[in-house]
Design an enzyme around this catalytic site. Structure first.
Site, PDB file in Angstrom:
ATOM      1  N   GLY A  55       0.820  -1.204   0.000  1.00 33.68           N
ATOM      2  CA  GLY A  55       0.000   0.000   0.000  1.00 33.68           C
ATOM      3  C   GLY A  55       0.852   1.249   0.000  1.00 33.68           C
ATOM      4  N   CYS A  61       5.178  -6.193   1.511  1.00 37.11           N
ATOM      5  CA  CYS A  61       5.462  -4.764   1.490  1.00 37.11           C
ATOM      6  C   CYS A  61       4.826  -4.069   2.700  1.00 37.11           C
ATOM      7  CB  CYS A  61       5.013  -4.152   0.167  1.00 37.11           C
ATOM      8  SG  CYS A  61       5.772  -2.553  -0.205  1.00 37.11           S
ATOM      9  N   TYR A  62       3.787  -3.260   2.506  1.00 37.83           N
ATOM     10  CA  TYR A  62       3.112  -2.616   3.631  1.00 37.83           C
ATOM     11  C   TYR A  62       2.627  -3.666   4.630  1.00 37.83           C
ATOM     12  CZ  TYR A  62      -0.174   0.401   6.191  1.00 37.83           C
ATOM     13  OH  TYR A  62      -0.837   1.093   7.171  1.00 37.83           O
ATOM     14  N   HIS A  74       7.795  -8.173  -4.138  1.00 40.37           N
ATOM     15  CA  HIS A  74       6.447  -8.483  -4.644  1.00 40.37           C
ATOM     16  C   HIS A  74       6.469  -9.758  -5.494  1.00 40.37           C
ATOM     17  CE1 HIS A  74       4.274  -4.800  -3.448  1.00 40.37           C
ATOM     18  NE2 HIS A  74       5.471  -4.242  -3.515  1.00 40.37           N
ATOM     19  N   GLU A  99       3.966 -11.375  -6.563  1.00 37.41           N
ATOM     20  CA  GLU A  99       2.822 -11.396  -7.475  1.00 37.41           C
ATOM     21  C   GLU A  99       3.122 -10.738  -8.818  1.00 37.41           C
ATOM     22  OE1 GLU A  99       2.245  -7.569  -5.030  1.00 37.41           O
ATOM     23  OE2 GLU A  99       3.199  -9.535  -4.844  1.00 37.41           O
ATOM     24  N   ASP A 123     -18.000 -10.052 -21.881  1.00 37.35           N
ATOM     25  CA  ASP A 123     -18.394 -10.052 -20.468  1.00 37.35           C
ATOM     26  C   ASP A 123     -19.911 -10.115 -20.295  1.00 37.35           C
ATOM     27  OD1 ASP A 123     -15.677  -9.694 -20.125  1.00 37.35           O
ATOM     28  OD2 ASP A 123     -15.860  -7.521 -19.940  1.00 37.35           O
ATOM     29  N   LYS A 128     -10.573 -11.142 -16.660  1.00 36.78           N
ATOM     30  CA  LYS A 128     -11.012 -11.336 -18.043  1.00 36.78           C
ATOM     31  C   LYS A 128     -10.783 -12.753 -18.552  1.00 36.78           C
ATOM     32  CE  LYS A 128     -12.685  -9.538 -21.852  1.00 36.78           C
ATOM     33  NZ  LYS A 128     -13.887  -8.709 -21.916  1.00 36.78           N
TER      34      LYS A 128
END
Length: 520
Positions: free
Chosen positions: A52, A83-84, A171, A173, A230, A376
């Protein structure tokens, strides 16, 4: 529930969700300041605290709810802070976090200490990771140890294996982190003892139950079909749940791609067998958009007009079928929700989406959004299971507000016609080259500027258009697509020769971040 992610405003938070789902585990994101009963209601078997933009030691910085650490310790729920999230873990357990001597942003080399239980045993001792932080842990709490450092000497990973608490300043991810998926997988399988068992069939079953519970046995539903993947998948899913009580409306706002209205109507009726009525409302939308140049205003106008059209359509439909629809189906996706930020109070709003931020407070319908928690490519996978044709599912994303977001400046019929023709040439060339499915999204953009050119022996003063094509796995990050120069030269020549009013073509080589995929 398998994995609960607490959001503290990182633009990477949803990548955590996405990567974990890719690994076969169901994951869900909620605000990091939710109450303890709310968190407990999800019954997580592992928890991840996101990054964050705040500093944990600042007044007003988001904090974990009271009793969180006692609950996770008692239930033996593994917690990973990123991280945060790691800094929050350090501070809450008596350590110290401060402003780092140097900000680490981008790729950094990280070295793992011996004896770490967090990293897989066969993981490289030195690897490249993505960093994005200004603060760092200066003093660790009792029971924690450093298990990795960056080349700058900053703490990159910590653990308290006995308490099942782990922290990463890097990170995993982000795809730029080497073998980041293996780091997350080890946390989920090796540490949390979870089994990957999340499939699209589970989503269908869950959503059919949820829709059936939400919609009464005599209630009718109206669906907003936009012509894209979608809304079509959402409609097929709802149709599967409630059958003929679903009534689809396709609003042709005149902002679709070239011949799109006719093409999608054929698809809806002949291939997907959905009950659909077409409403031609181009004059209404162009009238409301006249003189408007601000992209946020465009989105909200289009969202508002959609609802107005649906209100009228619902009234007409009620007279026709003898029932007034109470629900509205929309194909809202997870990235739409996150970028618009409702409910995620610690994140920065990037842009509102017409089906998230543009709806009026007095909306007469209750919303059904069966794809709201999906990305998606997950929607495409879901559609495949539901029997939606592959050729339709692989269509590139198209914004709900349509070409209003691809015409910079004021939206006029003339400008829309230009970008439609340019887009048709561009997309057909991509298909002919056999690379359509290798590209996440490709489209043309109309620029409200003129440039001097030459046609024959005469001078022209016509418009400029931009071409945009990106590769991505989830739409949260994207890289521009490296076309061959010969391909771009051929497309540019065809556009300038065939589209009246255009004499210059540019190609956008911006990635996301720092740019977004769409221009508006």
């Amino acid at each position: 529930m398998s994995v609960l992610i607490l959001d503290y405003g990182s633009q990477y938070t949803q990548l955590i969700t996405r990567r974990i789902r890719d690994l076969g585990f169901y994951s869900f994101t909620v605000s990091g300041t939710r109450t303890l009963p709310e968190l407990q209601s999800h019954k997580p078997r592992a928890i991840i605290l996101s990054g964050g933009p705040s500093s944990v030691y600042e007044t007003g910085a988001p904090q974990l709810t009271k009793g969180f650490w006692e609950w996770t310790r008692e239930e033996r729920i593994p917690v990973l802070g990123i991280c945060y999230g790691m800094q929050l873990m350090v501070q809450d357990h008596g350590g110290k976090v401060g402003g780092g001597k140097t900000r680490e942003y981008g790729r950094q080399s990280v070295e793992i200490s011996s004896g770490s239980k967090f990293f897989p045993a066969d993981f490289p001792k030195k690897f490249t990771a993505w960093m994005s932080h200004g603060d760092s842990a200066e003093k660790l709490p009792d029971g924690f140890k450093i298990v990795a450092k960056s080349d700058t000497g900053a703490i990159a990973a910590i653990e308290n294996a006995d308490a099942r608490l782990y922290g990463l300043q890097l990170h995993p991810e982000v795809t730029h982190t080497e073998s980041g998926d293996l780091i997350l997988k080890h946390f989920l399988v090796g540490i949390s003892a979870l089994t990957p068992n999340w499939k699209m069939e589970n989503v269908i079953e869950q959503q059919i139950k949820a829709i059936s519970a939400q919609v009464g046995p005599n209630d009718h539903v109206i669906c907003a079909l936009s012509g894209g993947v979608d809304s079509a998948v959402a409609a097929v899913l709802v149709h599967k749940a409630i059958g003929d009580r679903l009534h689809c409306v396709f609003v042709d706002h005149g902002l679709m791609r070239f011949e799109e209205g006719n093409r999608v109507m054929k698809m809806f009726r002949e291939t997907l067998h959905l009950p659909v009525d077409r409403v031609n409302a181009a004059d209404i939308f162009f009238g409301k958009l006249a003189g408007v140049t601000d992209p946020e205003q465009k989105r909200k106008i289009i969202g508002r007009e959609f609802i107005e059209v649906f209100n009228r359509s619902a009234t007409e439909l009620a007279k026709k079928i003898g029932h007034e629809p109470k629900f509205l189906v929309q194909g809202t996706l997870y990235p739409d929700v996150i970028e618009s930020s409702p409910g995620f109070s610690h994140s920065v709003t990037i842009k509102s989406h017409h089906n998230v931020g543009g709806l009026p407070q007095d909306l007469k319908f209750k919303l059904i959004e069966p794809l709201r928690d999906l990305f998606k490519d997950e929607v495409r996978a879901l559609g495949k299971v539901l029997g939606v044709p592959e050729v339709f599912l692989q269509r590139h994303p198209f914004p709900g507000p349509g070409l209003a977001l691809r015409v910079m400046g004021e939206v006029t019929p003339e400008r829309v016609a230009i970008v439609q023709q340019v887009d048709e040439i561009f997309i057909n060339a991509i298909r002919d080259a056999g690379i359509y499915t290798k590209i996440w999204q490709a489209f043309a953009v109309f620029l409200p500027v003129r440039s001097v050119g030459v046609a024959g022996d005469g001078r022209t003063y016509d418009y400029v258009v931009a071409l945009r094509a990106v590769g991505s796995s989830d739409g949260m990050t994207a890289d521009w697509y490296p076309f061959e120069h010969a391909f771009l030269a051929k497309v540019s020549s065809e556009i300038c020769n065939k589209v009246r009013g255009v004499n210059r073509v540019t190609y956008d080589i911006s990635s996301k971040p720092p740019a977004t995929i769409e221009w508006e």
